[in-house]
Design a protein around this motif. Structure first.
Motif: not given
Length: 363
Positions: A30-34, A89-95, A105-111, A116-121
């Motif tokens: 899972i890598f979901l960017y909302s 799972q790691v959950v990151t909130y950005m503002a 935005a919010r990102i949910i990804t496997d730990a 996840f690093k390439p997708y996170l970038t």
């Protein structure tokens, strides 16, 4: 919201929320960017995001780690971890605030950082673009990102490496990394640009002491090429891959004989707290400059601060001299060290020295 997803990513509109996922994502990953609709707020961005994150995180699963705040670039974020069906799972909130509106935005990804690093970038780059946040170099406390193990940089005799005539400048590029505890950071990383069109990544020695021919042989992956097109820089890495820089700045060289005043510290480390673990490794370096040209050093581990050593300590104190991209430290025990040095473009309160970034302890 009229936004498009990163190139190649799949997307779907869920009400006012745009949900995006990278291409060719394995079915068990899972890598979901909302990306959410911007909202107005009368509170600070940090307080607003904290409330939003705490409310949302409680609906996602069992909280494995509390939210941790970070603000090392133009984007503020809170990162936490949950257990979802027995899986971390790691959950990151950005503002980011822009024109009275908070973009978030919010990102949910496997730990799994390798996953996840390439997708996170890519997601952070996309969010930075759509939110139109300021790209002014941050004066907050940057954390040095983890890098691959590399051979020791080859040196010439002091001052027998590159000349000022060969150096285009030190350029700083906004990049995603992982700081203390494994939390997501955004830091400006240094690159040495030469006038012949080549670029050397993450310099940690004075360019005047760099043995360029030997470096190209021993550490070829650190060399590439650069080309400027308008306000954009195009970088070609050693393997031929190219990338366009949008958020970058030119560092400021020190004036010959320039003096500093005050205490500065650099914090780095690792660990896996953000990923649901319990390991945190912290290392802190501290240097105090006196207006009369003296300095004193301190270094601690474990995250605890320490009193700066007295100037009488011959191994940790002496005199210093600044000159362009080098600081020369002359210790009272007779040892002399030359270290790479540059200022951030917006303040003398933040500077790079060696492979670390130091900020004023008063910030």
């Amino acid at each position: 919201m009229g936004q498009t997803s990163p190139s190649g990513w799949s997307s779907r509109q869920q009400g006012t929320t745009l949900e995006m996922s990278p291409p060719n994502l394995p079915t068990n990953r899972i890598f979901l960017y909302s990306l959410y609709r911007p909202e107005a707020s009368k509170t600070s961005t940090q307080s607003w995001l904290k409330n939003k994150a705490e409310t949302d995180l409680s609906t996602l699963g069992k909280q494995a780690r509390p939210l941790q705040y970070n603000h090392t670039g133009p984007i503020q974020n809170f990162t936490g971890a949950i257990m979802n069906q027995g899986k971390a799972q790691v959950v990151t909130y950005m503002a980011a605030e822009q024109d009275g509106q908070i973009h978030w935005a919010r990102i949910i990804t496997d730990a799994d950082p390798k996953f996840f690093k390439p997708y996170l970038t890519e997601a952070i780059k996309h969010f930075t673009t759509v939110s139109k946040v300021s790209t002014t170099a941050s004066k907050s406390k940057p954390e040095k990102r983890a890098r691959y193990k590399r051979p020791e940089t080859p040196l010439t005799a002091p001052g027998k490496g590159l000349t000022e005539a060969q150096i285009q400048g030190i350029y700083m590029h906004l990049e995603t990394g992982f700081g203390v505890g494994g939390f997501v950071t955004q830091n400006y990383e240094a690159y040495l640009f030469l006038k012949d069109g080549t670029v050397y990544e993450y310099p940690d020695v004075p360019p005047y002491d760099l043995d360029v021919p030997a470096s190209r042989q021993i550490e070829p992956k650190r060399w590439g090429r650069w080309k400027k097109q308008g306000s954009q820089l195009r970088i070609q890495e050693s393997d031929g891959k190219t990338s366009d820089w949008e958020h970058w700045h030119v560092a400021v060289a020190a004036k010959p004989g320039e003096k500093l005043s005050g205490s500065f510290k650099s914090i780095s480390g690792g660990g896996n707290v953000a990923l649901g673990g319990s390991s945190v490794v912290v290392s802190m370096k501290r240097i105090t400059f006196l207006p009369n040209g003296q300095f004193r050093l301190a270094s601690t581990g474990g995250g605890s601060d320490a009193n700066v050593s007295a100037y009488s300590n011959k191994d940790l104190a002496g005199t210093y001299q600044l000159d362009q991209y080098v600081i020369t430290l002359k210790f009272n025990n007779g040892q002399v060290e030359r270290r790479f040095f540059y200022f951030y473009p917006d303040s003398k309160d933040t500077f790079g020295m060696g492979g670390s970034v130091f900020v004023s302890v008063d910030q």
